[in-house]
Design a protein around this motif. Structure first.
Motif: not given
Lengths: 200, 229
Positions: A91, A111-112, A143-144, A147-148, B113-117, B139-140, B166, B168
């Motif tokens: 990807a 994941l983070g 905010l960005y 979650h990391y 699988g996605d942590i972006h919110d 998330i996730n 990956t 979506m």
């Protein structure tokens, strides 16, 4: 166009240095790049590549797209399919530097995970801080990145300055730091496979 | 230090205060938005009027200026963050007011699988601003969580977000499961996120593709028959 080059590599600017570093291992090639900053507007990546492909026409026996999907949502793969081209696997560049299975394992582990490469460690301010507006609005950091959990520095070279940059970047984002040297082996293998003219 | 005298929000008339709040929200001034909201509540304003006349109207302008390239993501986030301060005061009042029927009910989440919110949060807040009741799964989110929320909340709309190429495709997994269980006839499915586009949304059978937060809210309202010509 270089007289001897039968291969054109069209690369993301974030990979230019690494592609050039492999000159000795690859068949003679010409390199064209598109700006790495397009990652912030990935819908512009395919049109930028199309422009180069239209310019170069059939001047090369082989054209390699040194990109991952890079957030194009499959548009890059559709371009490659339409033009009979191949791109690097995965990807994004983290995956092909680390190797696909190693990358998947890291994501499975956490994941983070936010990744830096040599390029991103060198250009952290230009590629991460400023586009996200964190230079003028540092309060947006959580905010960005809320979650990391960790920043993994995938280094292609052994460079203490970049290692220090990556460490500082992790601290700035409030993330735990890990360093995983990748070298260029996985990248070189993929690029060599794609850039060798079929007749060679 | 600025030479300008400090602006006392409580000294402003209602109209002036509403205008000032729009400016403050546009500039991402969270504490001022919370303060202005509280002042209007203390003056007896209806919570819904505060929401629509100041906060939502300001966010609408932010959305337009974002679309026109005048504002960028950081500014939109700051504005949304400022709106959050006002929403926190208004939400319990709006929720307790049985007389106001919600525009619709929405379950929303970032896929597995996605942590972006960031985008998802923006859409959730804008939907709330437009009178939707929103259940945010965070998330996730996997298909079981979406199904459980559907059972509990009985939504009119399901919203899914992804930032990664990956992750979506997982939207398609959820849609397929909803289809299989016959849940789609009463529930529209909206998708969005940076790598998502209309072509992908069509390919996985989504009801609508929301290109940005404002557009998604307009589509959601249209889906519910609000502002239908």
């Amino acid at each position: 166009m270089t007289a001897a080059a039968k291969t054109l590599i069209i690369a993301c600017g974030a990979l230019a240095r690494e592609v050039r570093a492999l000159s000795d291992q690859l068949p003679a090639f010409d390199l064209r790049c598109v700006p790495a900053t397009l990652h912030n507007r990935p819908q512009r990546i395919v049109p930028a590549l199309e422009r180069i492909l239209d310019e170069t026409g059939s001047a090369y026996e082989r054209t390699v797209i040194a990109f991952g999907d890079c957030g194009t949502g499959g548009a890059l793969d559709r371009l490659c399919a339409a033009r009979g081209l191949e791109r690097l696997p995965g990807a994004h560049c983290y995956a092909f530097f680390a190797g696909l299975s190693e990358f998947d394992a890291m994501m499975e582990e956490e994941l983070g995970t936010f990744f830096l490469t040599d390029f991103l460690a060198r250009q952290f301010e230009t590629m991460v801080i400023r586009p996200l507006g964190l230079d003028r609005k540092p309060e947006l950091r959580d905010l960005y990145f809320g979650h990391y959990k960790r920043l993994v520095f995938l280094s292609q070279t052994d460079d203490d300055d970049l290692l220090a940059n990556a460490n500082v970047a992790a601290a700035r984002l409030g993330l735990a730091f890990e360093h995983r040297p990748t070298g260029l082996m996985a990248f070189a293998r993929d690029l060599e496979r794609l850039s060798t003219p079929l007749a060679a | 230090m600025s030479d300008e005298p400090e602006l006392i929000l409580a000294d402003l008339s209602d109209d002036e205060l509403v205008e000032q709040m729009k400016d403050d929200l546009y500039d991402g001034m969270g504490p001022e938005i919370a303060e202005g909201t509280q002042i209007l509540l203390d003056r007896g304003w209806d919570a819904n009027a505060i929401l629509t006349e100041s906060l939502v109207e300001a966010m609408r302008i932010v959305g337009l200026d974002f679309g026109d390239g005048i504002l960028f993501v950081p500014e939109v986030l700051s504005a949304a963050n400022a709106m959050k301060g006002g929403m926190e005061l208004l939400r319990p009042i709006l929720a307790a007011n049985d007389a106001v029927k919600p525009t619709g009910r929405v379950v929303i989440g970032t896929v597995k699988g996605d942590i972006h919110d960031i985008g998802k949060n923006l859409v959730a807040m804008m939907l709330e601003g437009a009178g939707f009741e929103v259940m945010d799964l965070g998330i996730n989110t996997d298909v079981e969580e979406f199904l459980k929320a559907y059972d509990e909340f009985n939504p009119d709309l399901l919203g899914m977000s992804a930032l990664l190429t990956t992750t979506m495709p997982y939207m398609g997994v959820v849609i397929e499961e909803f289809e299989k269980r016959g849940l789609r006839k009463d529930c529209g499915i909206f998708v969005g996120g940076a790598p998502v586009n209309q072509e992908f949304a069509d390919a996985i059978g989504a009801t609508e593709y929301g290109g940005d937060a404002s557009n998604t809210v307009e589509l959601a309202k249209r889906f519910m028959g609000v502002n239908r010509p």
